[in-house]
Write an enzyme that holds these catalytic residues in place. Structure first.
Site, mmCIF file in Angstrom:
data_model
loop_
_atom_site.group_PDB
_atom_site.id
_atom_site.type_symbol
_atom_site.label_atom_id
_atom_site.label_comp_id
_atom_site.label_asym_id
_atom_site.label_seq_id
_atom_site.Cartn_x
_atom_site.Cartn_y
_atom_site.Cartn_z
ATOM 1 N N PHE A 111 0.758 -1.369 -0.083
ATOM 2 C CA PHE A 111 -0.078 -0.202 0.270
ATOM 3 C C PHE A 111 0.701 1.517 -0.295
ATOM 4 O O PHE A 111 2.132 1.449 -0.896
ATOM 5 C CB PHE A 111 -0.811 -0.017 1.345
ATOM 6 C CG PHE A 111 -2.387 -0.913 0.268
ATOM 7 C CD1 PHE A 111 -2.726 -1.251 0.230
ATOM 8 C CD2 PHE A 111 -1.991 -2.415 1.549
ATOM 9 C CE1 PHE A 111 -4.350 -1.880 -0.483
ATOM 10 C CE2 PHE A 111 -3.204 -3.366 1.350
ATOM 11 C CZ PHE A 111 -3.682 -3.083 -0.159
ATOM 12 N N SER A 112 1.259 2.354 1.102
ATOM 13 C CA SER A 112 1.409 3.536 0.583
ATOM 14 C C SER A 112 2.497 2.944 1.212
ATOM 15 O O SER A 112 3.512 4.203 0.955
ATOM 16 C CB SER A 112 0.321 4.243 1.403
ATOM 17 O OG SER A 112 -0.731 5.020 1.350
ATOM 18 N N ILE A 113 3.187 2.474 1.256
ATOM 19 C CA ILE A 113 4.873 2.136 1.713
ATOM 20 C C ILE A 113 5.508 2.480 -0.320
ATOM 21 O O ILE A 113 6.508 2.353 -0.534
ATOM 22 C CB ILE A 113 5.936 0.806 2.558
ATOM 23 C CG1 ILE A 113 5.353 1.020 3.820
ATOM 24 C CG2 ILE A 113 6.494 1.322 2.259
ATOM 25 C CD1 ILE A 113 5.913 -0.139 4.156
ATOM 26 N N LYS A 167 4.832 4.954 -1.742
ATOM 27 C CA LYS A 167 4.946 5.945 -1.485
ATOM 28 C C LYS A 167 6.160 6.574 -1.636
ATOM 29 O O LYS A 167 7.298 7.344 -1.799
ATOM 30 C CB LYS A 167 4.232 6.909 -1.458
ATOM 31 C CG LYS A 167 2.692 6.822 -1.511
ATOM 32 C CD LYS A 167 1.747 7.463 -0.501
ATOM 33 C CE LYS A 167 0.479 8.191 -0.860
ATOM 34 N NZ LYS A 167 -0.848 6.313 -0.576
#
Length: 393
Positions: free
Chosen positions: A114-116, A118
């Site tokens: 998920f947002s890792i 980013k």
């Protein structure tokens, strides 16, 4: 009457029960988070080596140790279970010293972070910056002229990197009628997609009255936009460039993947899947100031700015996540915790963490299938858990 299949016995449900409309829900996420490519179109990032990973290192000696959390003392094993952990990998001074897996996840399996995603995408931005082909101070319109009529028309790449775009958008994970649901359809993560590309959606977003740069606002479209900007600057598809510039020099042992939209645009805000060990290798590379296997991957100055010296403390305090890191800052899509250890991390919904403690020389990669996208009390416990675990290793 037939018995259960091996799949049903292992996961507690049948494969045909996992659908695009429920893949992020419990219990289906125990399987889908490891197999996103069966549900959402994905691009491959080939492994750096054909060699096999060294065998798993058990952490049995740690499982009975007690950690002090907000609700009282708890064993490591109990916390791993309570936080719906799928996998945990620990590195100490550059060596893998422990692996733990839930019964439904095998050693060597990939898991969505998920947002890792980013944080990994920002590393790619740092590499391009070091090559002189990507300028974080440039206006977004330099790389994407068509953004002129959107919220990004007067924003800089730095605003995008630091989540300080004054964007009129909410991360309403559980609201099926929200703009966020439309966003997920554009990524092909929800049913009903294929009518609007990710880039088309992003360029409809408008700004708030507040100036860019004043407030930390966690808005995922910023990070998908970053991926688009990187593709424009590099002239390459992100998955191909990630393989060449990150996965190969890192020595990643396993294939990675990233989900893509109808136009093949990578979901760099949250669509990357990697193995726990390769995620830990990313953390170790950052701990080493941008070096892996004796080879510089990203400029040392960029890493120092990202994990130590950069970021706007006042913008962070104006945001909604200051409760988690009261002395923290956010820079280049990484979190500076603000502790004496110099710890920093990447975080993803449903319990994905990459935690780095430079003082203890510890890196911890944790992958999970927590039922709720965001669980703030559990996040507070998570930080305390990582701090305690770092002292034990």
């Amino acid at each position: 009457m037939t018995g259960k299949t091996a799949f049903e016995t292992r996961f507690g449900f049948a494969r045909n029960e996992v659908l695009l409309g429920n893949w992020r829900e419990s219990p289906f996420s125990r399987w889908s988070f490891q197999n996103v490519g069966e549900l959402v179109p994905s691009a491959r990032v080939a492994a750096a080596s054909s060699s096999r990973e060294a065998p798993a290192q058990d952490i049995d000696g740690l499982l009975g140790e007690m950690v002090a959390l907000t609700g009282g003392a708890e064993t490591v094993a109990a916390f791993l279970t309570r936080s719906d952990t799928d996998a945990l990998t620990i590195m100490k001074a550059g060596k893998i010293v422990g692996d733990w897996f839930a019964p439904h996840m095998e050693f060597g399996a990939r898991h969505i972070i998920f947002s890792i995603s980013k944080s990994l995408t920002a590393i790619l931005a740092g590499i391009l910056e070091g090559e002189g082909v990507f300028d974080p101070q440039a206006p977004v319109t330099r790389y994407l002229p068509e953004s002129a009529g959107s919220a990004y028309g007067d924003a800089s790449v730095r605003h995008v990197l630091d989540m300080s775009v004054s964007l009129d958008f909410e991360e309403a994970y559980l609201d099926p009628e929200s703009a966020f649901a439309r966003y997920r359809r554009a990524t092909l993560w929800n049913p009903g997609g294929g009518r609007e590309s990710l880039a088309d959606f992003i360029l409809t977003l408008q700004r708030l009255d507040e100036p860019h740069g004043r407030t930390f606002r966690y808005r995922s479209p910023n990070s998908d936009l970053l991926g688009i900007l990187l593709e424009r600057a590099s002239g390459q598809r992100l998955a191909e460039w990630m393989h060449e510039k990150l996965w190969l020099p890192l020595g990643a042992m396993s294939e990675a993947s990233v989900t893509v939209d109808m136009a093949g645009t990578a979901r760099t805000a949250g669509g990357i899947s990697v193995t726990p060990r390769d995620l830990a290798r990313i953390g170790e590379m950052m701990r080493q100031g941008g070096i892996a296997n004796g080879r510089r991957i990203v400029p040392e100055a960029w890493v120092r700015d990202t994990v130590s010296t950069g970021g706007d403390a006042e913008a962070w305090q104006r945001g909604t996540m200051a409760f988690l890191f009261p002395q923290g800052r956010y820079r280049n899509k990484w979190y500076q915790i603000g502790a004496a250890s110099g710890a920093f991390c990447g975080i993803g919904i449903h319990g994905q963490w990459l935690y780095v403690d430079p003082k203890a020389e510890v890196v911890i990669a944790k992958m999970s299938s927590q039922p709720e996208p965001v669980d703030e009390p559990l996040d507070v416990d998570m930080v305390a858990f990582f701090e305690a675990l770092s002292r034990m290793i």
